[in-house]
Scaffold this active site. Structure first.
Site, PDB file in Angstrom:
ATOM      1  N   GLY A  68      -8.391 -16.324  13.916  1.00  0.00           N
ATOM      2  CA  GLY A  68      -8.285 -14.898  14.173  1.00  0.00           C
ATOM      3  C   GLY A  68      -7.264 -14.198  13.308  1.00  0.00           C
ATOM      4  O   GLY A  68      -7.135 -14.484  12.105  1.00  0.00           O
ATOM      5  N   GLY A 128     -10.797 -12.187   3.420  1.00  0.00           N
ATOM      6  CA  GLY A 128      -9.530 -11.457   3.442  1.00  0.00           C
ATOM      7  C   GLY A 128      -9.639 -10.100   2.777  1.00  0.00           C
ATOM      8  O   GLY A 128      -9.031  -9.122   3.229  1.00  0.00           O
ATOM      9  N   ASP A 129     -10.433 -10.020   1.709  1.00  0.00           N
ATOM     10  CA  ASP A 129     -10.639  -8.747   1.022  1.00  0.00           C
ATOM     11  C   ASP A 129     -11.365  -7.756   1.928  1.00  0.00           C
ATOM     12  O   ASP A 129     -11.080  -6.552   1.921  1.00  0.00           O
ATOM     13  CB  ASP A 129     -11.439  -8.957  -0.263  1.00  0.00           C
ATOM     14  CG  ASP A 129     -10.805  -9.996  -1.174  1.00  0.00           C
ATOM     15  OD1 ASP A 129      -9.561 -10.093  -1.174  1.00  0.00           O
ATOM     16  OD2 ASP A 129     -11.548 -10.705  -1.868  1.00  0.00           O
TER      17      ASP A 129
END
Length: 311
Positions: free
Chosen positions: A226, A252-253
């Site tokens: 998470g 992540g981007d």
């Protein structure tokens, strides 16, 4: 305007195999190619959600025209410095039998002094008051380690909002200029702290130490476990969502894109974290570094909200 900076873009080449065996001849079932680099990936996602951005950074070699053409085809504006060196290719190997993902990333082109000076001049020209600037990803070894500190300082002096997603010295130096938001993962935050962060309390305390240094908001991505979002007003922890993972690249981007999108839409902290979770979860279900879409994230939004607690 949203401005994304990609100092070391890459053509992401994804090979899909069954039972990948090092040291042997392996035959790919399929191959796909996506233009990438963290800032470019952010712009690709934002475009899918109706947010226009300008990509900048360095492009060179025989891949330069491919990148410019693909960005134009996607309706994304670009203003890159064209360099003499070659833009790199990163190879991603997906083993469907073992459900393993292997990344082989090239180092990137040497950036000459005149090219760096040209980029800094361009950056100073395009950043305006009220803009959102995303500084994300690595840089080749020829680029000064304080480059994100320099760019953060320039952008903030012009009244822009700055979000940084980096690691190591690039991240550490950027913090000295007090970016408005950062998105480290737990590994990057551990590097900064000089120790492994074992618990949620460790992560929360580390995030608050960043805020003590002048950072406005901290989103910490924790992979399948998470994420955590810490601001001056609140701190929320989101549990991971169970999805069918096809690629770990770009999640992540997408979370960075969610931070930008949520801010532009005026979402509160809990809604922002839910969007980040949904954007990230949707992205790993896609092959290569495809950008998630509103229809991709729709199944995960309510589920993400239900898994968020205040800490």
């Amino acid at each position: 305007m949203v401005i994304t900076v990609t100092l070391n873009p890459a053509l992401d080449k994804t090979l899909i195999l069954e039972d990948f065996t090092p040291g042997m001849v392996n035959r790919a079932l399929s191959v796909r190619q996506d233009i990438g680099g963290k800032g470019i990936n952010v712009s690709k996602v934002l475009k899918e959600f109706g947010v226009q951005s300008v990509c900048t950074g360095f492009l060179g070699g025989n891949l330069r025209e491919l990148f410019l053409r693909e960005l134009k085809n996607k309706g994304i504006d670009s203003d890159f410095v064209l360099i003499r060196g070659n833009t790199r290719t990163n190879t991603k190997v997906v083993d469907r039998v073992r459900n393993e993902f292997t990344d082989i990333n090239e180092p990137g082109a040497v950036i000459e002094k005149d090219e760096l000076e040209e980029f800094l001049g361009k950056f100073e020209e395009i950043v305006k008051s009220g803009d959102t600037v995303v500084l994300s990803g690595g840089a080749s070894s020829s680029v000064p380690k304080d480059i994100y500190r320099t760019l953060t300082g320039i952008a903030k002096a012009r009244g822009a909002y700055v979000l940084v997603d980096a690691e190591g010295e690039l991240f550490e130096e950027a913090l000295k200029a007090g970016p408005d938001a950062v998105k480290p993962n737990d590994y990057e935050l551990s590097l900064l702290e000089g120790k492994k962060l074992e618990t949620d309390d460790d992560i929360l305390e580390a995030a608050r130490r960043l805020m003590d240094k002048g950072v406005g908001k901290v989103m910490v991505s924790l992979g399948a476990d998470g994420s955590m979002y810490v601001t001056k007003d609140s701190a929320f922890r989101a549990k991971g969502l169970k999805v069918d993972v096809k690629s770990t690249v770009g999640a992540g981007d997408s979370m960075v894109a969610a931070l930008v999108y949520s801010r532009l839409k005026g979402f509160d902290d809990k809604e922002t974290l839910a969007n980040a979770q949904a954007f990230g979860a949707a992205t790993v279900t896609l092959e290569g570094t495809q950008a998630c879409t509103p229809s991709d994230i729709a199944p995960y939004l309510s589920q993400a909200l239900s898994k968020i607690t205040e800490v």
